[in-house]
Each structure stands twice: as C-alpha cells, then as structure tokens.
Design a protein around this motif. Sequence first.
Motif, PDB file in Angstrom:
ATOM      1  N   ALA A 131      16.170  21.690   7.481  1.00  0.00           N
ATOM      2  CA  ALA A 131      16.041  22.737   8.494  1.00  0.00           C
ATOM      3  C   ALA A 131      16.131  22.155   9.907  1.00  0.00           C
ATOM      4  O   ALA A 131      16.796  22.725  10.786  1.00  0.00           O
ATOM      5  N   GLU A 132      15.475  21.011  10.131  1.00  0.00           N
ATOM      6  CA  GLU A 132      15.501  20.389  11.457  1.00  0.00           C
ATOM      7  C   GLU A 132      16.922  19.986  11.843  1.00  0.00           C
ATOM      8  O   GLU A 132      17.340  20.167  12.997  1.00  0.00           O
ATOM      9  N   ASN A 133      17.669  19.458  10.884  1.00  0.00           N
ATOM     10  CA  ASN A 133      19.042  19.050  11.187  1.00  0.00           C
ATOM     11  C   ASN A 133      19.966  20.240  11.407  1.00  0.00           C
ATOM     12  O   ASN A 133      20.874  20.176  12.244  1.00  0.00           O
ATOM     13  N   ILE A 134      19.756  21.319  10.672  1.00  0.00           N
ATOM     14  CA  ILE A 134      20.537  22.539  10.915  1.00  0.00           C
ATOM     15  C   ILE A 134      20.272  23.043  12.328  1.00  0.00           C
ATOM     16  O   ILE A 134      21.200  23.364  13.092  1.00  0.00           O
ATOM     17  N   GLU A 135      18.998  23.116  12.698  1.00  0.00           N
ATOM     18  CA  GLU A 135      18.645  23.634  14.021  1.00  0.00           C
ATOM     19  C   GLU A 135      19.156  22.731  15.138  1.00  0.00           C
ATOM     20  O   GLU A 135      19.473  23.203  16.238  1.00  0.00           O
ATOM     21  N   ALA A 136      19.263  21.412  14.850  1.00  0.00           N
ATOM     22  CA  ALA A 136      19.760  20.471  15.854  1.00  0.00           C
ATOM     23  C   ALA A 136      21.285  20.381  15.864  1.00  0.00           C
ATOM     24  O   ALA A 136      21.861  19.706  16.727  1.00  0.00           O
ATOM     25  N   GLY A 137      21.942  21.035  14.912  1.00  0.00           N
ATOM     26  CA  GLY A 137      23.392  20.967  14.831  1.00  0.00           C
ATOM     27  C   GLY A 137      23.904  19.654  14.294  1.00  0.00           C
ATOM     28  O   GLY A 137      25.076  19.311  14.490  1.00  0.00           O
ATOM     29  N   ASP A 138      23.066  18.899  13.596  1.00  0.00           N
ATOM     30  CA  ASP A 138      23.485  17.649  12.970  1.00  0.00           C
ATOM     31  C   ASP A 138      23.957  17.995  11.554  1.00  0.00           C
ATOM     32  O   ASP A 138      23.232  17.827  10.566  1.00  0.00           O
ATOM     33  N   GLN A 176      27.261  27.323  10.395  1.00  0.00           N
ATOM     34  CA  GLN A 176      26.664  28.651  10.574  1.00  0.00           C
ATOM     35  C   GLN A 176      25.145  28.515  10.451  1.00  0.00           C
ATOM     36  O   GLN A 176      24.590  28.614   9.355  1.00  0.00           O
ATOM     37  N   PRO A 177      24.421  28.282  11.545  1.00  0.00           N
ATOM     38  CA  PRO A 177      22.993  27.966  11.452  1.00  0.00           C
ATOM     39  C   PRO A 177      22.137  29.079  10.849  1.00  0.00           C
ATOM     40  O   PRO A 177      21.260  28.795  10.028  1.00  0.00           O
ATOM     41  N   ALA A 178      22.364  30.328  11.245  1.00  0.00           N
ATOM     42  CA  ALA A 178      21.530  31.417  10.720  1.00  0.00           C
ATOM     43  C   ALA A 178      21.720  31.556   9.217  1.00  0.00           C
ATOM     44  O   ALA A 178      20.748  31.679   8.454  1.00  0.00           O
ATOM     45  N   GLU A 179      22.978  31.541   8.782  1.00  0.00           N
ATOM     46  CA  GLU A 179      23.262  31.661   7.351  1.00  0.00           C
ATOM     47  C   GLU A 179      22.725  30.448   6.594  1.00  0.00           C
ATOM     48  O   GLU A 179      22.196  30.577   5.476  1.00  0.00           O
ATOM     49  N   ASP A 183      26.327  16.839   9.473  1.00  0.00           N
ATOM     50  CA  ASP A 183      26.530  15.814   8.447  1.00  0.00           C
ATOM     51  C   ASP A 183      25.204  15.421   7.789  1.00  0.00           C
ATOM     52  O   ASP A 183      25.114  15.312   6.559  1.00  0.00           O
ATOM     53  N   SER A 184      24.167  15.213   8.604  1.00  0.00           N
ATOM     54  CA  SER A 184      22.860  14.851   8.046  1.00  0.00           C
ATOM     55  C   SER A 184      22.287  16.001   7.225  1.00  0.00           C
ATOM     56  O   SER A 184      21.691  15.781   6.162  1.00  0.00           O
ATOM     57  N   ALA A 185      22.469  17.223   7.703  1.00  0.00           N
ATOM     58  CA  ALA A 185      21.984  18.382   6.957  1.00  0.00           C
ATOM     59  C   ALA A 185      22.652  18.463   5.594  1.00  0.00           C
ATOM     60  O   ALA A 185      22.004  18.739   4.572  1.00  0.00           O
ATOM     61  N   ALA A 186      23.970  18.209   5.549  1.00  0.00           N
ATOM     62  CA  ALA A 186      24.692  18.269   4.271  1.00  0.00           C
ATOM     63  C   ALA A 186      24.238  17.164   3.324  1.00  0.00           C
ATOM     64  O   ALA A 186      24.050  17.405   2.120  1.00  0.00           O
ATOM     65  N   ASP A 187      24.063  15.949   3.854  1.00  0.00           N
ATOM     66  CA  ASP A 187      23.594  14.845   3.014  1.00  0.00           C
ATOM     67  C   ASP A 187      22.239  15.171   2.387  1.00  0.00           C
ATOM     68  O   ASP A 187      22.012  14.945   1.191  1.00  0.00           O
ATOM     69  N   LEU A 188      21.330  15.696   3.189  1.00  0.00           N
ATOM     70  CA  LEU A 188      19.991  16.002   2.691  1.00  0.00           C
ATOM     71  C   LEU A 188      20.006  17.200   1.748  1.00  0.00           C
ATOM     72  O   LEU A 188      19.252  17.241   0.772  1.00  0.00           O
ATOM     73  N   ILE A 200       7.525  13.666   5.276  1.00  0.00           N
ATOM     74  CA  ILE A 200       8.133  14.919   5.725  1.00  0.00           C
ATOM     75  C   ILE A 200       9.083  15.394   4.635  1.00  0.00           C
ATOM     76  O   ILE A 200       9.946  14.646   4.173  1.00  0.00           O
ATOM     77  N   SER A 201       8.951  16.629   4.221  1.00  0.00           N
ATOM     78  CA  SER A 201       9.738  17.133   3.099  1.00  0.00           C
ATOM     79  C   SER A 201      11.230  17.119   3.411  1.00  0.00           C
ATOM     80  O   SER A 201      11.652  17.267   4.564  1.00  0.00           O
ATOM     81  N   THR A 202      12.018  16.953   2.376  1.00  0.00           N
ATOM     82  CA  THR A 202      13.465  17.050   2.528  1.00  0.00           C
ATOM     83  C   THR A 202      13.847  18.451   2.978  1.00  0.00           C
ATOM     84  O   THR A 202      14.780  18.621   3.783  1.00  0.00           O
ATOM     85  N   TYR A 203      13.140  19.449   2.497  1.00  0.00           N
ATOM     86  CA  TYR A 203      13.377  20.826   2.937  1.00  0.00           C
ATOM     87  C   TYR A 203      13.239  20.933   4.450  1.00  0.00           C
ATOM     88  O   TYR A 203      14.106  21.500   5.132  1.00  0.00           O
TER      89      TYR A 203
END
Length: 372
Positions: A33-40, A126-129, A42-47, A26-29
Amino acid sequence: MPETRIEFSEVVGRRVRLGSWEDQKISTYRKIAENIEAGDWDSAADLADYFTDEANVCFSLYRQWINDLRGFLRDSGASAEEVEAIDADVQSKLTCPDGREWNPHRHWDQYRTEQRQLLASIYREQPAEALENLAAMKETWRQTHDRDVDHTYGLMSAIQERHGAQGIADMYQRVLVPLFSWRYNKFDIDQHPWDEGLETLMLVACEAMRGHLVGPERTGDFELVETDDRFVLRFDPCGSGQRTVRGDWIEDTPARMDPPYNWDVAKEEASWNHFTKGVCLYCAHCIVLMEELPIDRFGYPVRVIDPPVYPDTDRDPDARQKCQWQMFKDPTQVPEEYYLRVGRTKPDRFGSSNFDAPELPDAGALGMPGTG
C-alpha cells in the motif's frame, strides 16, 4: 520508507523478503500500500507477487496438516465413516461470509485471481484501483487462512475428545516431526553456526507471521524488540491460535471454544501446554515444535513461546493477551525456567552429538512446504 528487497537467500534456500529487523515487522500488505501511494510501481509489483509466497507457506502447510489429522483419527481407531462424519461436522461450521459452503481450493483460486487484478492495476499505474484490489486480495486470503485454521482446530478437538492429552502429544509427533526435519533440524549448532541459524530463524519467523496476517486489523504487522541477548516478537493476536482463543473480530464470531463451535482447549496439564490448562490445542504445536523437539535433540529451544490462555476476550489493548516468541542470540544461554515448564532440565552440553535422539525422516524425500 525502510529498504525492502526480495532476493534469493542462500541461508534459507529460496527467495525471501530482506531488510532490517525494524522493516521485517511491517507487513507486506502495508508495504504494498505504501509503495502504491508513493507511486513506486516496481516495488509495489515485486511485493504484491511476494505476498503469495508468504500466503502459500501457510496454505500448503494446512493441506498437509488436515490430511495428517484425518489420518491420525483413522489410525487411532475411527472408521472411515466416522472420520468423514467428524470432518463434515467441522466443515459445516466454516461457512463463508457470503453464505457459500467452504471450499479451500475455490477460495485460493479467487485469491490468485484477485492478485492478478492487483498486479494489472499496478502495471497500469492506477492507484485507486490498485488499493481496492489489494484490500480485496488480502481479505480473501484472510478468509481462506482462517477457515483452514478452524478446520485443523476442529479435528484437533475431536482427537482430544477421543484420546485425551496423550492423543494430542501422539498426534503432534505425526504432524510435526516431518516438519521439524524439513525446517528446524538446520538449527543444530553441531551442523551450522548459530549466527547463520539465528538469521534464518528470524527471517522465517517474520515471513510466517506476516503470512498468518497477525495483528488486530489482520494486516500482518507485529511488534519486534531487540535486547542485548534476544529478539522478542509479539502478536496481537497471532492470526491462527490466538484468533481461535480470542474470536474473530473481523467477522464478529466468538472464540472457537464457545458456541456454535464448542471445541476444546487443553484440559489436562502436560509438557506440551506448559502444564497449563486452557492453552489452545493449535498453540501447543509451537511448544512441541520450537521447544520440546529441539531441546531433546540439540539441548536448547530454538524459540521460547508464551501462548495465550483461554479466555482472551478483552478488547482493551493494554489488558488483552499477546502471543510472544523469544529467540536468543546464544541458544546455550536460554534460562533454565524455560526448560522446567516443558518438563526438561537444562543440560551442560549442547548440539545433537550430545543427544541420542531417534533418527529423523529424510526431509528431502518428504518435500515438505515448511513454515516459521
């Protein structure tokens, strides 16, 4: 979502993305996106931070390759003025989608700016941004990556035009032997146990192909199948060589063998193209790096490569070609058919101590960027 971790790996020697093999495909990209949409967040920032690690492997590598290709042309008889003219002609075909002249360092700076904007929107929750910035960052990296590939390919085509199939073989000795010393010499079973080597091989393979943004949507997602004796990775397309053969479906430009590019594929049968005309000159580096060099030094290929063959224009997902890599759980059990197509015979002994290959350059002194 499957567990994904960014940690320092002792076997690789730097931080990598860890997780199950099912997760690795599964791509890092997509994971960002999945972590942003889930509101995670910290994981989104790490990735989002690690995405640059994947991209930089490719960006750094092309800086080396482009210089080595120019150097090979000079050392093979072209004057400095001729090399400059060849290079200028290639770069004239790399105009950016917005009409700007191609400049890799400017585009890389734009990518890094957009990555910082992505991280800022993640930190602000800010999920949309964040999703908008993620898409912009990935697209800038795709444009950067693809024009670097085109640049290398145009120079390779000029080498074959002047020096034929032997010129490609000689060129790859210059370009790839330092890289082999840096990245692939560790897959010698006389020096390291294969269970450790295979894990490293798989990790850097998955990382590199995510960085190359494989797949029809150029997100970095690919197919990974595990069988009793091997791992099989398939790319549709590979973001580098196969996009060259297939054409760029994102920008709607043709295969690089067609106008306005008119660059060459393999015209002569040789071991570096599996004795198959139509293999792209860039794809041949996988055959040399992952099959020929390790067979001659260790007695086995570290990956078995099935590259696409020009033309590859069918948009039917059930009909079009896929690039395929196979990595065997026991390298001594690679079938002999894979030796024959690079003009070798399968030996009865394995490991570098059984082969009298020329000494490799000192990888530590080279400071090579390395790739999968």
